[in-house]
Scaffold this motif. Structure first.
Motif, PDB file in Angstrom:
ATOM      1  N   THR A 102      27.432  60.699   9.285  1.00  0.00           N
ATOM      2  CA  THR A 102      28.068  61.038   8.015  1.00  0.00           C
ATOM      3  C   THR A 102      29.575  60.814   8.082  1.00  0.00           C
ATOM      4  O   THR A 102      30.186  60.334   7.124  1.00  0.00           O
ATOM      5  CB  THR A 102      27.737  62.485   7.617  1.00  0.00           C
ATOM      6  N   LEU A 103      30.186  61.132   9.220  1.00  0.00           N
ATOM      7  CA  LEU A 103      31.621  60.843   9.395  1.00  0.00           C
ATOM      8  C   LEU A 103      31.885  59.343   9.337  1.00  0.00           C
ATOM      9  O   LEU A 103      32.872  58.907   8.740  1.00  0.00           O
ATOM     10  CB  LEU A 103      32.117  61.423  10.725  1.00  0.00           C
ATOM     11  N   SER A 107      44.960  57.429   8.690  1.00  0.00           N
ATOM     12  CA  SER A 107      44.776  58.643   9.495  1.00  0.00           C
ATOM     13  C   SER A 107      43.423  59.286   9.219  1.00  0.00           C
ATOM     14  O   SER A 107      42.757  59.764  10.151  1.00  0.00           O
ATOM     15  CB  SER A 107      45.916  59.633   9.262  1.00  0.00           C
ATOM     16  N   LEU A 108      42.998  59.300   7.968  1.00  0.00           N
ATOM     17  CA  LEU A 108      41.691  59.874   7.631  1.00  0.00           C
ATOM     18  C   LEU A 108      40.560  59.062   8.258  1.00  0.00           C
ATOM     19  O   LEU A 108      39.604  59.618   8.809  1.00  0.00           O
ATOM     20  CB  LEU A 108      41.506  59.947   6.116  1.00  0.00           C
ATOM     21  N   ILE A 109      40.682  57.752   8.177  1.00  0.00           N
ATOM     22  CA  ILE A 109      39.669  56.863   8.754  1.00  0.00           C
ATOM     23  C   ILE A 109      39.599  57.071  10.263  1.00  0.00           C
ATOM     24  O   ILE A 109      38.513  57.212  10.841  1.00  0.00           O
ATOM     25  CB  ILE A 109      39.976  55.389   8.400  1.00  0.00           C
ATOM     26  N   ASP A 110      40.759  57.110  10.912  1.00  0.00           N
ATOM     27  CA  ASP A 110      40.802  57.283  12.367  1.00  0.00           C
ATOM     28  C   ASP A 110      40.222  58.626  12.796  1.00  0.00           C
ATOM     29  O   ASP A 110      39.484  58.701  13.783  1.00  0.00           O
ATOM     30  CB  ASP A 110      42.234  57.154  12.884  1.00  0.00           C
ATOM     31  N   ILE A 111      40.559  59.689  12.090  1.00  0.00           N
ATOM     32  CA  ILE A 111      40.024  61.014  12.425  1.00  0.00           C
ATOM     33  C   ILE A 111      38.505  60.990  12.347  1.00  0.00           C
ATOM     34  O   ILE A 111      37.813  61.434  13.277  1.00  0.00           O
ATOM     35  CB  ILE A 111      40.614  62.096  11.494  1.00  0.00           C
ATOM     36  N   ASN A 112      37.965  60.469  11.264  1.00  0.00           N
ATOM     37  CA  ASN A 112      36.510  60.435  11.100  1.00  0.00           C
ATOM     38  C   ASN A 112      35.848  59.612  12.198  1.00  0.00           C
ATOM     39  O   ASN A 112      34.848  60.039  12.788  1.00  0.00           O
ATOM     40  CB  ASN A 112      36.127  59.891   9.729  1.00  0.00           C
ATOM     41  N   ARG A 113      36.403  58.445  12.491  1.00  0.00           N
ATOM     42  CA  ARG A 113      35.800  57.570  13.506  1.00  0.00           C
ATOM     43  C   ARG A 113      35.902  58.185  14.902  1.00  0.00           C
ATOM     44  O   ARG A 113      34.957  58.111  15.686  1.00  0.00           O
ATOM     45  CB  ARG A 113      36.452  56.199  13.463  1.00  0.00           C
ATOM     46  N   ASN A 114      37.033  58.796  15.218  1.00  0.00           N
ATOM     47  CA  ASN A 114      37.203  59.390  16.549  1.00  0.00           C
ATOM     48  C   ASN A 114      36.281  60.587  16.761  1.00  0.00           C
ATOM     49  O   ASN A 114      35.699  60.747  17.834  1.00  0.00           O
ATOM     50  CB  ASN A 114      38.665  59.783  16.780  1.00  0.00           C
TER      51      ASN A 114
END
Length: 122
Positions: free
Chosen positions: A26-27, A106-113
């Motif tokens: 989902t992330l 930043s939102l994309i990176d947080i979700n992927r990480n």
């Protein structure tokens, strides 16, 4: 794979996937929606609004769950999730008010990480 076959596979995967896998998937879905909005290059498009809303709803669930007393995770983990969630939710709200595609990274990176960590790929 046909569309109906893909849908059947997705339904089966949902029943056999662990909660961590579902959260990771989902992330990644949220990250992909945000990336698609950036790639579309229209900060005022419906795709952009939908991506931010989806991400905001997802993180609202994460924060709510982290704050539940019944959550079995250690307090420190729950606090970290809540803190990240507060940041994500404030960013989503700011971007919904004034969409700037250059601020989505930043939102994309947080979700992927976090998805990578949940999947054991971090």
């Amino acid at each position: 794979m046909s569309s109906s076959a893909a849908q059947a596979y997705a339904r089966t995967a949902t029943f056999t996937a662990s909660p961590r896998d579902i959260e990771a998937q989902t992330l990644l879905k949220a990250a992909n929606k945000l990336q698609d909005a950036v790639n579309g290059a229209d900060p005022f498009s419906e795709k952009t609004r939908d991506a931010l809303l989806f991400n905001r709803k997802l993180w609202t669930i994460f924060v709510s769950d982290a704050l539940r007393d019944e959550n079995p995770q250690p307090r420190e983990v729950r606090e970290n999730i809540a803190n990240i969630g507060v940041f994500v939710l404030s960013q989503c709200a700011a971007l919904q008010a004034v969409p700037r595609l250059d601020q989505f990274k930043s939102l994309i990176d947080i979700n992927r990480n976090i998805a990578a960590g949940l999947s054991g790929r971090a």
